[in-house]
Design an enzyme around this catalytic site. Structure first.
Site, PDB file in Angstrom:
ATOM      1  CB  THR A 201      -1.924  -8.348  -1.957  1.00 47.45           C
ATOM      2  OG1 THR A 201      -0.988  -8.683  -2.985  1.00 47.45           O
ATOM      3  CG2 THR A 201      -2.319  -6.886  -2.090  1.00 47.45           C
TER       4      THR A 201
ATOM      5  N   GLY B  31      -7.499  -5.227  -7.269  1.00 47.82           N
ATOM      6  CA  GLY B  31      -8.889  -5.630  -7.115  1.00 47.82           C
ATOM      7  C   GLY B  31      -9.756  -4.502  -7.616  1.00 47.82           C
ATOM      8  CG  HIS B  32      -9.600  -2.747 -11.000  1.00 50.35           C
ATOM      9  ND1 HIS B  32      -8.952  -2.709 -12.212  1.00 50.35           N
ATOM     10  CD2 HIS B  32      -8.821  -2.058 -10.147  1.00 50.35           C
ATOM     11  CE1 HIS B  32      -7.821  -2.027 -12.082  1.00 50.35           C
ATOM     12  NE2 HIS B  32      -7.720  -1.627 -10.833  1.00 50.35           N
TER      13      HIS B  32
ATOM     14  CG  ASP C  35      -7.684   0.062  -3.034  1.00 49.45           C
ATOM     15  OD1 ASP C  35      -7.949  -0.814  -3.858  1.00 49.45           O
ATOM     16  OD2 ASP C  35      -6.921  -0.100  -2.065  1.00 49.45           O
TER      17      ASP C  35
ATOM     18  CD  GLN D 130      -1.168  -2.731  -8.214  1.00 46.17           C
ATOM     19  OE1 GLN D 130      -0.513  -2.631  -9.234  1.00 46.17           O
ATOM     20  NE2 GLN D 130      -1.955  -3.767  -8.012  1.00 46.17           N
TER      21      GLN D 130
ATOM     22  CE  LYS E 288      -6.224   1.848 -10.198  1.00 50.04           C
ATOM     23  NZ  LYS E 288      -6.237   1.993  -8.732  1.00 50.04           N
TER      24      LYS E 288
ATOM     25  NE  ARG F 200      -4.344  -5.846   3.289  1.00 47.47           N
ATOM     26  CZ  ARG F 200      -3.122  -5.543   2.865  1.00 47.47           C
ATOM     27  NH1 ARG F 200      -2.130  -5.414   3.724  1.00 47.47           N
ATOM     28  NH2 ARG F 200      -2.880  -5.366   1.585  1.00 47.47           N
TER      29      ARG F 200
HETATM   30  P1  IMP Z   1       2.074  -6.088  -3.243  1.00 45.39           P
HETATM   31  O1  IMP Z   1       1.728  -5.375  -4.500  1.00 45.39           O
HETATM   32  O2  IMP Z   1       1.159  -7.236  -2.926  1.00 45.39           O
HETATM   33  O3  IMP Z   1       3.515  -6.478  -3.184  1.00 45.39           O
HETATM   34  O4  IMP Z   1       1.853  -5.066  -2.032  1.00 45.39           O
HETATM   35  C1  IMP Z   1       2.668  -3.930  -1.857  1.00 45.39           C
HETATM   36  C2  IMP Z   1       1.865  -2.753  -1.358  1.00 45.39           C
HETATM   37  O5  IMP Z   1       0.974  -2.329  -2.373  1.00 45.39           O
HETATM   38  C3  IMP Z   1       0.999  -3.050  -0.142  1.00 45.39           C
HETATM   39  O6  IMP Z   1       0.904  -1.867   0.633  1.00 45.39           O
HETATM   40  C4  IMP Z   1      -0.357  -3.351  -0.737  1.00 45.39           C
HETATM   41  O7  IMP Z   1      -1.411  -3.117   0.161  1.00 45.39           O
HETATM   42  C5  IMP Z   1      -0.361  -2.359  -1.884  1.00 45.39           C
HETATM   43  N1  IMP Z   1      -1.225  -2.762  -2.993  1.00 45.39           N
HETATM   44  C6  IMP Z   1      -0.980  -3.704  -3.929  1.00 45.39           C
HETATM   45  N2  IMP Z   1      -1.995  -3.785  -4.802  1.00 45.39           N
HETATM   46  C7  IMP Z   1      -2.895  -2.864  -4.432  1.00 45.39           C
HETATM   47  C8  IMP Z   1      -4.143  -2.427  -4.979  1.00 45.39           C
HETATM   48  O8  IMP Z   1      -4.627  -2.914  -6.005  1.00 45.39           O
HETATM   49  N3  IMP Z   1      -4.782  -1.425  -4.308  1.00 45.39           N
HETATM   50  C9  IMP Z   1      -4.251  -0.851  -3.195  1.00 45.39           C
HETATM   51  N4  IMP Z   1      -3.092  -1.213  -2.671  1.00 45.39           N
HETATM   52  C10 IMP Z   1      -2.407  -2.207  -3.274  1.00 45.39           C
HETATM   53 MG    MG Z   2      -8.452  -2.025  -5.516  1.00 41.99          MG
END
Ligand code: IMP
Ligand code: MG
Length: 423
Positions: free
Chosen positions: A130, A40-41, A13, A224, A16, A302
């Site tokens: 997520t 999420g961009h 976040d 990420q 990007k 969130r």
């Molecule tokens: P997952 O990628 O859904 O397995 O989540 C694992 C961790 O990465 C959690 O803390 C999520 O909030 C974080 N996370 C996953 N994708 C993003 C993103 O695009 N932006 C920020 N945090 C992310």
């Molecule tokens: Mg994002």
């Protein structure tokens, strides 16, 4: 422009999407190489807000080719919906501007269900995922029991493989106390999405190498951030892919020596969603930013945790990614502050640390050491060039670039394309 890898230098976040959209103007091809629709961009073009999850942000610019590489995990139903949504917003999505790797692994409903159940079981120790099934999908890939885009395009083979995988996963779900999934329904929904995606699927490695030969310029859009990297992040509070620069190579099949520069994107402060250590976290700053309507997740809605700029983290990100240049975003988020803290070091007991410890339990014990800079207390969102910024904002940017050990290339003072200062 040359071939650029763009990475998040913090916990995701970093803004990007906006920087990618801006740089895409100079690129011919935009490539996603890791992650899935956990990303999420947010991109704002001409007053319209677009949130992209799996499709590269390049899709918003006509004439740009977008590639979803082999390293990405794809939920076909979700991506088919994303394409429909873009088309409804009058964005062209055809095989002339989108290609999907046949080797990309699929995210299936049992991955999502397992993600949810494992999080539930962990209780207080949860990761805060997520819940998009990302971890279980990459887990299956590594365990060599995953299904790929190529399977989806062969209905008979896919049906048989899925049936077998679902028998095993339904047993696991039952053992975890969750309802099993309906094989017929899942098969039908995925085959339908497969039909919609079929025109886009192919060998993206060959496509990218032909493009390299033709001298077409590429932008590798990271999803990420560095500290969510499966190897280098705050494990286990990470995502399941390599979010750092190397991931752009393995996730696309473009070799390292064809990459020309790495651009690290970072906020002028720090945020994190989900659980895990966050040394510079600050409640007051969180409250202020949330009060301004900022820092709510694009994927899950969130509220993000917020904290001061962490040069210890960013210094390490510079090492791992080989960051040459930085883009600092959300500078305007700090406009109202009288003074601003920047973390230059950590204290761990008697030791002073220049880079974060690898073990999250140690990281949790680190105390940030701050330097305090004066705020500029003036709006920055109308600045078009560096010289338009208040002197103190210029000094702040110079200081964080200096601490990051990379060259300041871009500063962003708002969500729109024209709120981007290039140095
Ligand atoms: P997952 O990628 O859904 O397995 O989540 C694992 C961790 O990465 C959690 O803390 C999520 O909030 C974080 N996370 C996953 N994708 C993003 C993103 O695009 N932006 C920020 N945090 C992310
Ligand atoms: Mg994002």
């Amino acid at each position: 422009m040359s071939n650029t890898i763009l990475v998040g230098a913090q916990w995701g976040d970093e803004g990007k999407g906006k920087i990618i959209d801006f740089l895409t103007e100079e690129a011919d091809i935009v490539v996603r190489s890791q992650g899935g629709n956990n990303a999420g961009h947010t991109v704002i073009v001409g007053g319209t807000k677009y949130v992209l999850h799996l499709i590269p942000s390049g899709i918003l610019r006509p004439q740009k080719m977008c590639v979803i590489g082999n390293g990405v995990v794809i939920d076909p139903v979700a991506v088919a919906k994303e394409i429909e949504g873009l088309r409804a917003a009058k964005i062209k999505v055809t095989k002339e501007n989108l290609m999907i790797s046949e080797c990309a692994h699929l995210v299936l409903p049992y991955h999502r269900a397992l993600d949810e159940q494992r999080e539930r079981k962990k209780g207080k120790g949860k990761i805060g995922t997520t819940k998009r099934g990302i971890g279980p999908a990459y887990g299956d890939k590594a365990a060599r029991v995953g299904l790929r885009m190529a399977d989806l395009l062969q209905p008979e083979l896919f049906t048989a493989k899925l049936k077998q995988r679902m028998a095993e996963n339904n047993a696991v779900l039952k053992a975890l106390g969750a309802a099993p999934l309906n094989v017929k329904q899942v098969t039908a929904a995925y085959l339908e999405a497969g039909k919609a995606l079929a025109p886009f699927v192919g060998n993206t490695v060959v496509f990218l190498h032909e493009a390299l030969k033709a001298g077409r310029e590429m932008l590798f859009e990271g999803a990420q951030g560095t500290f969510l990297d499966i190897d280098h992040g705050t494990y286990p509070y990470v995502t399941s892919s390599n979010t750092t620069a190397g991931g752009a190579c393995t996730g696309s099949g473009v070799p390292p020596h064809r990459m020309d520069r790495v651009l690290g994107v970072m906020k002028a402060y720090t945020t994190r969603v989900g659980e895990g250590p966050f040394p510079t976290e600050n409640e007051e700053l969180s409250r202020m930013l949330h009060g301004m309507g900022r820092e709510f997740g694009a994927t899950t809605g969130r509220a993000r945790r917020c904290g001061w700029f962490d040069a210890v983290a960013v210094r390490y990100a510079g090492m791992i990614n080989g960051i040459d240049e930085i883009a600092v975003t959300n500078l305007d988020g700090l406009d109202g502050l009288e003074s601003i803290k920047v973390c230059t070091h950590y204290k761990l007991g008697k030791k002073t640390l220049e880079v974060p410890p690898s073990d999250f339990l140690q990281l949790e014990k680190c105390q940030p050491v701050y330097e305090v800079l004066p705020g500029w207390e003036r709006p920055t969102h109308e600045a078009k060039k560096f010289a338009d910024l208040p002197k103190r904002a210029q000094e702040y940017l110079r200081r964080i670039a200096d601490l990051s050990g990379a060259k300041l290339r871009i500063a962003s003072v708002g969500p729109n394309r024209d709120q981007t200062i290039v140095l």
